[in-house]
Enzyme design. Structure first.
Site, PDB file in Angstrom:
ATOM      1  N   PHE A  33       9.563 -18.261  15.965  1.00 62.10           N
ATOM      2  CA  PHE A  33      10.380 -19.477  15.848  1.00 62.10           C
ATOM      3  C   PHE A  33      10.100 -20.450  17.002  1.00 62.10           C
ATOM      4  CE2 PHE A  33      12.920 -16.268  13.562  1.00 62.10           C
ATOM      5  CZ  PHE A  33      13.029 -16.901  12.323  1.00 62.10           C
ATOM      6  N   VAL A  34       8.820 -20.588  17.359  1.00 67.14           N
ATOM      7  CA  VAL A  34       8.442 -21.487  18.445  1.00 67.14           C
ATOM      8  C   VAL A  34       8.427 -22.916  17.900  1.00 67.14           C
ATOM      9  CG1 VAL A  34       6.738 -22.012  20.225  1.00 67.14           C
ATOM     10  CG2 VAL A  34       7.034 -19.651  19.435  1.00 67.14           C
ATOM     11  N   ARG A  35       9.551 -23.566  17.993  1.00 73.59           N
ATOM     12  CA  ARG A  35       9.672 -24.944  17.510  1.00 73.59           C
ATOM     13  C   ARG A  35      10.987 -25.526  18.007  1.00 73.59           C
ATOM     14  NH1 ARG A  35      10.312 -21.860  12.409  1.00 73.59           N
ATOM     15  NH2 ARG A  35      12.452 -22.048  11.643  1.00 73.59           N
ATOM     16  N   ASP A  36      11.028 -26.868  18.045  1.00 74.75           N
ATOM     17  CA  ASP A  36      12.250 -27.580  18.434  1.00 74.75           C
ATOM     18  C   ASP A  36      12.770 -27.119  19.791  1.00 74.75           C
ATOM     19  OD1 ASP A  36      12.131 -28.883  15.946  1.00 74.75           O
ATOM     20  OD2 ASP A  36      13.258 -27.263  14.990  1.00 74.75           O
ATOM     21  N   SER A  37      11.856 -26.907  20.732  1.00 72.44           N
ATOM     22  CA  SER A  37      12.207 -26.533  22.116  1.00 72.44           C
ATOM     23  C   SER A  37      12.984 -25.227  22.201  1.00 72.44           C
ATOM     24  CB  SER A  37      12.997 -27.660  22.793  1.00 72.44           C
ATOM     25  OG  SER A  37      12.210 -28.825  22.887  1.00 72.44           O
ATOM     26  N   ARG A  38      12.638 -24.291  21.351  1.00 71.82           N
ATOM     27  CA  ARG A  38      13.268 -22.969  21.412  1.00 71.82           C
ATOM     28  C   ARG A  38      12.272 -21.932  20.909  1.00 71.82           C
ATOM     29  NH1 ARG A  38      14.991 -21.233  16.300  1.00 71.82           N
ATOM     30  NH2 ARG A  38      14.964 -22.844  14.682  1.00 71.82           N
ATOM     31  N   CYS A  94       0.811  -1.211   0.000  1.00 70.11           N
ATOM     32  CA  CYS A  94       0.000   0.000   0.000  1.00 70.11           C
ATOM     33  C   CYS A  94       0.844   1.261   0.000  1.00 70.11           C
ATOM     34  CB  CYS A  94      -0.940   0.012   1.213  1.00 70.11           C
ATOM     35  SG  CYS A  94      -0.083   0.141   2.794  1.00 70.11           S
TER      36      CYS A  94
END
Length: 284
Positions: free
Chosen positions: A260-265, A119
């Site tokens: 990046f909430v994945r793989d225990s981090r 926009c």
């Protein structure tokens, strides 16, 4: 309507070729129409066409209309149903009848095109536009343990039936401080999945969502922060990365943003105090 569609594909693996059945996420247009005006002079007007995965269309419409500032409470809606008079569009046109007392600000729908990344507005103008219609900064006394965020991707994945078959659909999930999932909605569009979730919560009179968090299966764009802010969500977490403007808006809203909430981090980009890190070892 089904969430998935069967197809036959040719699979190539290395130097081998085979034919196999497969399933795809269904994508179809949904036109949202508004019925409005006094009882003696009802009018109809289309307000949006979005590409979505069929299912929970009423919630999608309500979530969209709420986050666009057209409706404020369930009592603003008289009915919400599919139109069936056009056989070619059957199931893909939804008419929302507003209470005669609801005054529609059509200019607000036009102004809210700031959510488009093309926009041309600067980040400050985008945030100012949202602040003008938001209920103010988020001050909710809500916090979660890191372990709750770590567990969310797998918990949500287990509820994603359409994703399990297709691998091509997004999810938005509402969770409480104990990590319990209260609402999970899927759609091929990230924004639609969130609108469906907010629409479901809106219809149950749960807004503002001051004692809940939202988890998203993809990246975090500014428009997803915008919708969550208007719903009063104190914690927004996602598998993917946030954009720079999403982080700016989260800071202005005083919303906790985790990416990046994945793989225990995970990474915290704003308001980190809502995540209890007191037991963690600081690595300098």
């Amino acid at each position: 309507m089904s969430l998935v569609a069967p197809v036959t594909i040719h699979k190539i693996a290395g130097e081998s070729l085979s034919e196999a059945p497969d399933l795809l996420a269904v994508e179809e247009p949904l036109e949202i129409r508004l019925g409005f005006g006094p009882a003696t002079d009802r009018q109809q007007r289309p307000v949006s066409v979005t590409m979505r995965t069929p299912g929970h269309d009423e919630e999608l419409a309500m979530g969209f209309l709420f986050t666009e500032g057209i409706i404020q409470q369930p009592a603003d809606i008289i009915s919400c149903r599919h139109c069936v008079q056009d056989s070619q569009k059957e199931g893909n046109v939804l008419r929302v009848e507003l209470h005669p007392d609801v005054a529609v600000d059509w200019s607000r729908l036009e102004r809210n095109t700031f959510t488009s990344s093309s926009c041309g507005l600067c980040g400050k103008a985008t945030i100012d536009a949202v602040m003008a219609v938001s209920p103010g900064t988020i001050t909710a006394d809500f916090s979660v343990e890191p372990a709750i965020l770590h567990a969310l991707p797998e918990r949500v994945r287990q509820t994603q039936l359409a994703f399990a078959y297709t691998g091509g659909i997004h999810a938005a999930a509402l969770f409480d401080a104990d990590g319990k999932l209260l609402i999970v909605r899927e759609d091929i569009g990230r924004h639609n999945a969130l609108d469906k979730l907010i629409g479901a919560a809106f219809w149950q009179n749960w807004l503002p969502l001051s004692q809940f968090g939202i988890f998203l299966s993809g990246r975090i764009g500014v428009e997803l922060v915008q919708k969550s802010w208007l719903a009063g969500v104190p914690v927004l977490a996602a598998v993917g990365a946030p954009s720079s403007l999403a982080v700016q808006m989260a800071k202005e809203a005083r919303m906790t943003l985790a990416g990046f909430v994945r793989d225990s981090r995970f990474n915290l980009y704003s308001e980190p105090e809502r995540v209890n890190t007191s037991q963690l070892i600081f690595d300098s």
